[in-house]
Design an enzyme around this catalytic site. Structure first.
Site, mmCIF file in Angstrom:
data_model
loop_
_atom_site.group_PDB
_atom_site.id
_atom_site.type_symbol
_atom_site.label_atom_id
_atom_site.label_comp_id
_atom_site.label_asym_id
_atom_site.label_seq_id
_atom_site.Cartn_x
_atom_site.Cartn_y
_atom_site.Cartn_z
ATOM 1 N N SER A 8 -2.491 5.443 -0.911
ATOM 2 C CA SER A 8 -3.749 4.162 -0.484
ATOM 3 C C SER A 8 -4.510 4.987 0.413
ATOM 4 O O SER A 8 -4.291 5.394 1.421
ATOM 5 C CB SER A 8 -2.852 3.042 0.025
ATOM 6 N N THR A 57 10.448 2.195 -3.600
ATOM 7 C CA THR A 57 10.223 0.811 -3.181
ATOM 8 C C THR A 57 11.015 0.022 -4.280
ATOM 9 O O THR A 57 11.694 -1.145 -3.965
ATOM 10 C CB THR A 57 8.838 0.335 -3.327
ATOM 11 N N ASN A 90 0.797 -1.230 -0.040
ATOM 12 C CA ASN A 90 0.010 -0.078 -0.133
ATOM 13 C C ASN A 90 0.919 1.147 0.043
ATOM 14 O O ASN A 90 1.294 1.671 0.941
ATOM 15 C CB ASN A 90 -0.981 -0.005 1.284
ATOM 16 N N GLU A 91 1.023 1.668 -1.100
ATOM 17 C CA GLU A 91 2.106 2.812 -1.472
ATOM 18 C C GLU A 91 1.554 4.181 -1.036
ATOM 19 O O GLU A 91 0.339 4.207 -0.790
ATOM 20 C CB GLU A 91 2.588 2.836 -2.897
ATOM 21 N N PRO A 92 2.130 5.244 -1.031
ATOM 22 C CA PRO A 92 1.733 6.632 -0.531
ATOM 23 C C PRO A 92 0.495 6.809 -1.658
ATOM 24 O O PRO A 92 0.439 6.721 -2.736
ATOM 25 C CB PRO A 92 2.847 7.543 -0.856
#
Length: 645
Positions: A178, A193, A174-176
């Site tokens: 999300s 990432t 869940n990347e920035p």
């Protein structure tokens, strides 16, 4: 091997107390000296949950993570299964994520990871293992993700979710950006990432661009969450997650809303938390010399003043009134700390002969010392202390450089192929120790997951070896003082290394016993992305422990340097060795002899700069900090911390 017993400690959320020192923290944190100690307790909590559920004739639903953080947890669970009859027959697992597109048999897949580290070694039923499928056709992926969510729900939800955290603040993938209500879905990976994963994939261009991940909402529905973080590289994001505001830009901050979450951290990952970074802002302190130094350096930076210009008001306005009361006045406090830092500076890292050494970092005697410079990889010596290395040679010490590993894994296939082709053209196969034709054929036909052949590894190791010879020859060291240990733990042909063994320790012990040094220099840089530095340092510690009865160790000092990833803070430095502009250039040229590591750094961690640039800028920044504190101005400084063993 059975693990050493761990002192019982409750890491559950219910054990958390509200204390003044943790008032900035919005999530329950438990801090441990080492990741190993913490991992054992996390494994024990999981085991107790499994046993408790079985006693109630219920299944235990675990959410599992991948990456380096949970590896030791899985090792301990496997040990408990083998030695303590812990059964996983009532366990159902759901993994957080998987790269997309990714085949299960690929060594980079999380399916492969989980079976390698856990599932192949326990009695879990195969039908109870659930890992997102990275091969689902894109037009079927939405329905697949919904089905994954429903399967978690239909099993009764996650009883326990194990998490790591990325430098972007991602949990799962869940990347920035999300959303708190997000469910299982496909997501595009953040650049940071991919940079962090690039060493595992031998380059960022090989890292998948997308992944399937459980959503934030899925994770937050877990009954119990434990997030683990190890190492200095995680310190900043841990602080932002636990002390900052809730934001989708740092998805892990959503865990502040969960009523049963614990962050389990080692001391390095916790180092930026206010209670460790600036404890004088939250509680009364026991003012040790190191803490005084840390606080005063911080105060100088905050007020933009040198040490001797700090005032009573500066101390009183920044949480240090008790220190001021203890010392009497800013004048006395400033003078004392100025002298402490001044005494760390020396141009004689092996000790200055025929000089009063009461206020010097190193002893004057013996005037000519036998010295071992341990280098985990074949370039750490010049990257980390090339200038000091040169000084020790020029000042007449008997210095031996000991390369602990071959470093072959950090040579690209393209670089090896170039050397093989040159070797083949020059020597042919009849008079050569390496069959270059077979090497060329292997590299030209190497598959994605194929381990390097023995001859390829030999060639790559030889490349690193000859680069090291050239670099230290340039500095001025005689060839007879160069030693390669080729420690076995490293020689796997893969990025993943074997655990340290008795054989590794014995090899290190033998070289120490042979040289009988008065001084060691070793890598204390534990931010190394693949842990080689830590293993090499632990081997040195174990060898020294075994040699402790030997009289020569009573007169032997150990100095730790840091390498390409992280520098000592000013308050940690016990010896600061200034470099002249000429010595800075000498160090740069020595590093550049390691041509296989130039331009394309395979294991660069979170810093895209080349190693020579990192080292030079770091040394210049250390010198600038000393200058800003009001001490002498130098071109650059290499820093060391003395380790008392």
């Amino acid at each position: 091997m059975k693990s050493a017993p761990v002192k019982k400690r409750d890491i559950s959320y219910e054990s958390a107390g509200k204390f003044e020192e943790t008032r900035f923290e919005k999530i329950h944190n438990e801090i441990f000296n080492t990741a190993s100690e913490a991992s054992l307790l996390v494994a024990q909590e999981i085991a107790q949950l499994i046993v408790s559920k079985r006693s109630q004739n219920k299944i235990c639903v675990l959410g599992l993570a991948t990456g380096s953080s949970p590896v030791k947890v899985y090792e301990e669970l496997v040990r408990m299964h083998r030695e303590e009859n812990l059964s996983f027959s009532n366990v159902v697992t759901f993994n957080l994520d998987e790269y997309y597109a990714m085949k299960k048999e690929n060594h980079h897949s999380y399916h492969y990871f989980m079976h390698e580290h856990l599932f192949n070694h326990i009695d879990i039923k195969p039908e109870n293992i659930n890992i997102p499928d990275g091969t689902v056709p894109i037009d079927q992926l939405k329905d697949y993700c919904i089905a994954y969510e429903n399967k978690i729900k239909n099993t009764g939800g996650l009883d326990f979710q194990l998490l790591g955290i990325g430098r972007t603040g991602h949990v799962g993938f869940n990347e920035p950006g999300s959303h708190i209500n997000s469910g299982t879905r496909i997501i595009t990976l953040d650049h940071i990432t991919k940079v962090d994963a690039s060493s595992d994939f031998n380059g960022i261009e090989n890292v998948p661009k997308r992944a399937i991940t459980m959503g934030v909402s899925t994770i937050l529905k877990s009954k119990r969450i434990v997030l683990m973080a190890w190492g200095q590289n995680k310190a900043d994001i841990i602080k932002r997650t636990t002390q900052g505001e809730i934001s989708s830009e740092i998805p892990a901050t959503f865990l502040q809303n969960h009523t049963n979450t614990t962050f389990v951290l080692d001391q390095f990952a916790a180092s930026e938390l206010t209670r460790f970074k600036t404890p004088w802002l939250v509680q009364d302190c026991n003012w040790t010399l190191e803490l005084k130094c840390k606080a005063i350096v911080w105060l100088c930076i905050k007020t933009n003043r040198s040490i001797l210009k700090l005032t009573d008001r500066d101390y009183n306005n920044n949480g240090m009134s008790d220190l001021l009361a203890l010392e009497g006045s800013a004048y006395d406090l400033n003078i004392n700390m100025f002298n402490v830092l001044q005494h760390t500076i020396t141009g004689w890292p092996g000790g200055k002969p025929n000089t009063d050494d009461a206020n010097r970092p190193e002893r004057a005697n013996p005037t000519k010392k036998r010295i071992i410079l341990f280098s985990p990889h074949p370039d750490d010596d010049v990257i980390s202390m090339g200038g000091t290395f040169s000084k020790l040679i020029k000042q007449g010490h008997d210095i031996h450089v000991v390369y602990q590993t071959s470093g072959n894994i950090a040579v690209t296939d393209e670089e090896a192929l170039k050397y093989a082709e040159v070797g083949n053209d020059f020597a042919g196969t009849n008079n050569s120790k390496i069959n270059f034709e077979s090497v060329i054929e292997f590299l030209n036909n190497k598959s994605e997951n194929q381990m390097d052949s023995l001859e390829v590894r030999k060639l790559k190791g030889l490349i690193r070896r000859r680069e090291s010879h050239a670099a230290v020859r340039y500095i001025g060291l005689k060839e007879s003082n160069i030693h390669f240990l080729d420690m076995p733990f490293y020689e796997t042909g893969l990025i993943k290394k074997s655990p340290i063994s008795i054989e590794d320790i014995t090899i290190v012990k033998a070289i120490i016993e042979k040289i009988k040094p008065h001084q060691f220099f070793a890598a204390g840089d534990l931010a190394d992305p693949h842990g080689t530095h830590e293993v090499c340092l632990n081997a040195i510690f174990a060898a020294m422990a075994a040699l402790k009865p030997q009289p020569f160790l009573n007169d032997c000092w150990l100095w730790l340097y840091r390498g390409a990833w992280h520098e000592w803070e000013i308050h940690e430095i016990d010896m600061a060795v200034p470099l002249s502009p000429k010595e800075v250039m000498l160090k740069r040229h020595a590093i550049l002899y390691h041509q296989s590591q130039k331009d394309r750094v395979m294991f660069q961690g979170n810093d895209s700069r080349e190693f020579w640039v990192r080292a030079e800028e770091r040394n210049k920044q250390t010198a600038k900090l000393y200058d800003d504190l009001g001490l002498a101005e130098y071109e650059a400084i290499e820093a060391f911390k003395r380790f008392d063993y």
